[in-house]
Scaffold this active site. Structure first.
Site: not given
Lengths: 165, 165
Positions: B62, B64, B92, B95
């Site tokens: 992801h 991040e 999410c 993260c």
């Protein structure tokens, strides 16, 4: 198949004992007290991971994250459905999130997040923060430019040749 | 300092617009519609990340996570306190967990997890699962060998030369 390529199979207890052994050995090497293993349904080990946050200067280098990254690379897929994860400790929210995104079938864990707290780790605190609205968390959070950003999602929604994960 | 090494400084809105731009550009390149930037308090960009789950076959890739890993590597520390993160979408649980472990000061985000749900992403579902006891989650979870595993934490607790994170 060449005999040397044939992987050993283990039962659940043996897989968890190996996970705990990885965690214990990692402490001796200067790492954090956490280990993880991804195994298939026959009990063959696909990938292992240990906590390397301090040794690698990487706050995301938890055992489960490493094991998931290695298993996904080995199997050439971001979807690990059909596989199980063994964790020497109940996964923190970061790692539990990764387990969901990887679509792993089953989680087996040994220590709990309360045990982790006794050992000085923030897992329980982060679980509590997770359940709060952003404005009520200890972490300062601010939403901005929402309308501008939603255009990116509109591009995504209307894109035809995309991979859903 | 060599002038070429001097980094530009941006205000909050400019940093978020750049984060959104990274997300939009990433969709065009076949990645997911997410971007992230880590910046210092002067508004200098330390690291950027985009979602590469499908393109890299990595469920943890992801935006991040990538930005945090790159910032930690650049700054040679797992502790990013004093830094802010800009995310084109509300992080999410994976993260957000990483943001807590990295001790990042402030989170700025644009799209919400409800927006992400409209675009077909599981963030809201994972947040709901997170708040449940393991036995009530959709993910099969089983605790085993807790007493054996706690010995690893006892080794950690009694270890003198350890790095706390």
């Amino acid at each position: 198949m060449d005999k040397s390529e044939k992987k050993e199979t283990y039962n659940k207890e043996a897989l968890m004992r190996e996970t705990i052994r990885l965690a214990t050995e990692n402490v001796e090497r200067g790492g954090g007290p956490f280990g993880a293993i991804i195994a298939d349904k026959k009990g063959q080990i696909v990938a292992t991971g240990v906590n390397q946050v301090a040794v690698n200067n990487d706050p995301t280098a938890h055992a489960e994250i490493e094991a998931i990254q290695k298993a996904a690379a080995e199997l050439k897929t971001f979807n690990l459905s059909g596989y199980d994860i063994y964790a020497s400790c109940e996964p923190c929210p970061m790692c539990l999130g990764a387990i969901y995104w990887a679509h792993i079938d089953r989680l087996f864990y040994a220590n709990t997040k309360e045990d982790a707290q006794k050992a000085g780790f923030d897992d329980s605190f982060i679980y509590k923060e997770m359940a709060l609205e952003p404005s009520n968390r200890r972490l300062f959070s601010e939403r901005m430019l929402g309308e501008e950003a939603f255009k990116t999602f509109e591009n995504w929604i209307s894109k035809k040749d995309k991979t859903i994960y």
